[in-house]
Motif scaffolding. Structure first.
Motif, PDB file in Angstrom:
ATOM      1  N   ALA A   1       0.951  -1.115  -0.129  1.00  0.00           N
ATOM      2  CA  ALA A   1      -0.049  -0.062  -0.098  1.00  0.00           C
ATOM      3  C   ALA A   1       0.802   1.149   0.035  1.00  0.00           C
ATOM      4  N   THR A   2       0.663   1.991  -0.862  1.00  0.00           N
ATOM      5  CA  THR A   2       1.438   3.636  -1.177  1.00  0.00           C
ATOM      6  C   THR A   2       0.803   4.478  -0.172  1.00  0.00           C
ATOM      7  N   ASP A   3       1.407   5.263   0.416  1.00  0.00           N
ATOM      8  CA  ASP A   3       0.732   6.511   1.495  1.00  0.00           C
ATOM      9  C   ASP A   3       0.874   7.690   0.595  1.00  0.00           C
ATOM     10  N   SER A   4       0.005   8.367   0.522  1.00  0.00           N
ATOM     11  CA  SER A   4      -0.159   9.506  -0.078  1.00  0.00           C
ATOM     12  C   SER A   4      -0.351  10.800   0.793  1.00  0.00           C
ATOM     13  N   VAL A   5      -0.227  10.504   1.832  1.00  0.00           N
ATOM     14  CA  VAL A   5      -0.396  11.509   2.941  1.00  0.00           C
ATOM     15  C   VAL A   5       0.484  12.849   2.485  1.00  0.00           C
ATOM     16  N   CYS A   6       1.962  12.577   2.577  1.00  0.00           N
ATOM     17  CA  CYS A   6       2.753  13.475   2.517  1.00  0.00           C
ATOM     18  C   CYS A   6       2.614  14.358   1.429  1.00  0.00           C
ATOM     19  N   THR A   7       2.256  13.739   0.105  1.00  0.00           N
ATOM     20  CA  THR A   7       2.077  14.075  -1.060  1.00  0.00           C
ATOM     21  C   THR A   7       0.310  15.008  -1.022  1.00  0.00           C
ATOM     22  N   LEU A   8      -0.402  14.657  -0.197  1.00  0.00           N
ATOM     23  CA  LEU A   8      -1.772  15.512  -0.191  1.00  0.00           C
ATOM     24  C   LEU A   8      -1.463  16.695   0.813  1.00  0.00           C
ATOM     25  N   GLN A   9      -0.395  16.722   1.487  1.00  0.00           N
ATOM     26  CA  GLN A   9      -0.004  17.998   2.450  1.00  0.00           C
ATOM     27  C   GLN A   9       0.567  18.951   1.630  1.00  0.00           C
ATOM     28  N   ILE A  10       1.191  18.727   0.497  1.00  0.00           N
ATOM     29  CA  ILE A  10       1.729  19.890  -0.211  1.00  0.00           C
ATOM     30  C   ILE A  10       0.836  20.196  -1.526  1.00  0.00           C
ATOM     31  N   LEU A  11      -0.249  19.531  -1.470  1.00  0.00           N
ATOM     32  CA  LEU A  11      -1.186  20.054  -2.669  1.00  0.00           C
ATOM     33  C   LEU A  11      -2.459  20.755  -1.826  1.00  0.00           C
ATOM     34  N   SER A  12      -2.853  21.729  -2.836  1.00  0.00           N
ATOM     35  CA  SER A  12      -4.136  22.509  -2.052  1.00  0.00           C
ATOM     36  C   SER A  12      -5.368  22.295  -2.938  1.00  0.00           C
TER      37      SER A  12
END
Length: 213
Positions: A26-37
């Motif tokens: 499973a990939t974790d996209s939490v860090c990516t979502l933090q930098i996206l608006s």
């Protein structure tokens, strides 16, 4: 499998290795979502968020499917049953989420007590989401996948049946709960990473590996 054996972690069977593999995949996209608006790039945010949720949900469904079988002796029939169990969990979880979302839209649109009341509309949206998760766990399905598809259906149907004040309140309520949940998870992981006993176990395993080599 070879890495666990090298560090003397176990003993594990083939089913345990498959279960661990489903979790690690499973990939974790939490860090990516933090930098996206979400306001500036709504489509990209939705795609990354949906991809992360579906990956997590698929991993959990596959983990539950692997855990339900005795994989010490794998043959064609066992692999077919494993695939069938995975498809069953995936489809039933999806159907349950869609049903809960449609039911919430019907309650708010058709029933009198749920209309034109911000408190009741927000309560129904939150409770129906939680109900879909509880039903999924009750029937040993995937709660994450059920809530995900329930949210998709709610965004297309339930969302347009509530008042403007209910939309604003619901949006801020879910954003607040999401922020609190993420903060708690990162706090728990950070505190668990400082568990001295676990690091002592890792140190002893590393020392034993060095001595063997």
């Amino acid at each position: 499998m070879l890495l666990f054996k090298k560090f003397d972690i176990g003993p594990f069977e083939i089913g345990d290795y498959l279960a661990i593999g489903t979790i690690f995949s499973a990939t974790d996209s939490v860090c990516t979502l933090q930098i996206l608006s979400q306001d500036e790039t709504p489509l990209l945010y939705s795609l990354v968020f949906g991809e992360g949720v579906v990956n997590d949900a698929t991993s959990i469904v596959l983990f539950n499917a692997v855990r339900n079988f005795d994989l010490t002796h794998i043959d064609g029939s066992t692999a077919l049953q494993l695939f069938g169990n995975f498809v069953y969990l995936f489809l039933t979880s999806t159907a349950l989420g869609i049903g809960a979302g449609l039911l919430s839209a019907y309650i708010i649109k058709a029933l009198y007590f749920a209309r034109h009341s911000t408190d009741r509309e927000v309560a129904i949206v939150i409770l129906m989401s939680y109900l879909s998760y509880m039903l999924a766990e009750l029937f040993y399905l995937s709660g994450i996948l059920t809530v995900f598809f329930c949210g998709i259906v709610m965004s297309h149907y339930t969302w347009h049946n509530v008042t403007e004040s209910s939309r604003i309140t619901t949006k801020h309520a879910f954003a607040t709960m999401s922020f609190i949940a993420e903060t708690f998870i990162f706090l728990y992981v950070g505190m668990d990473a400082l568990d001295i006993e676990k690091w002592k176990m890792v140190k002893r395993s590393s020392q034993a590996l060095v001595l063997q080599s």
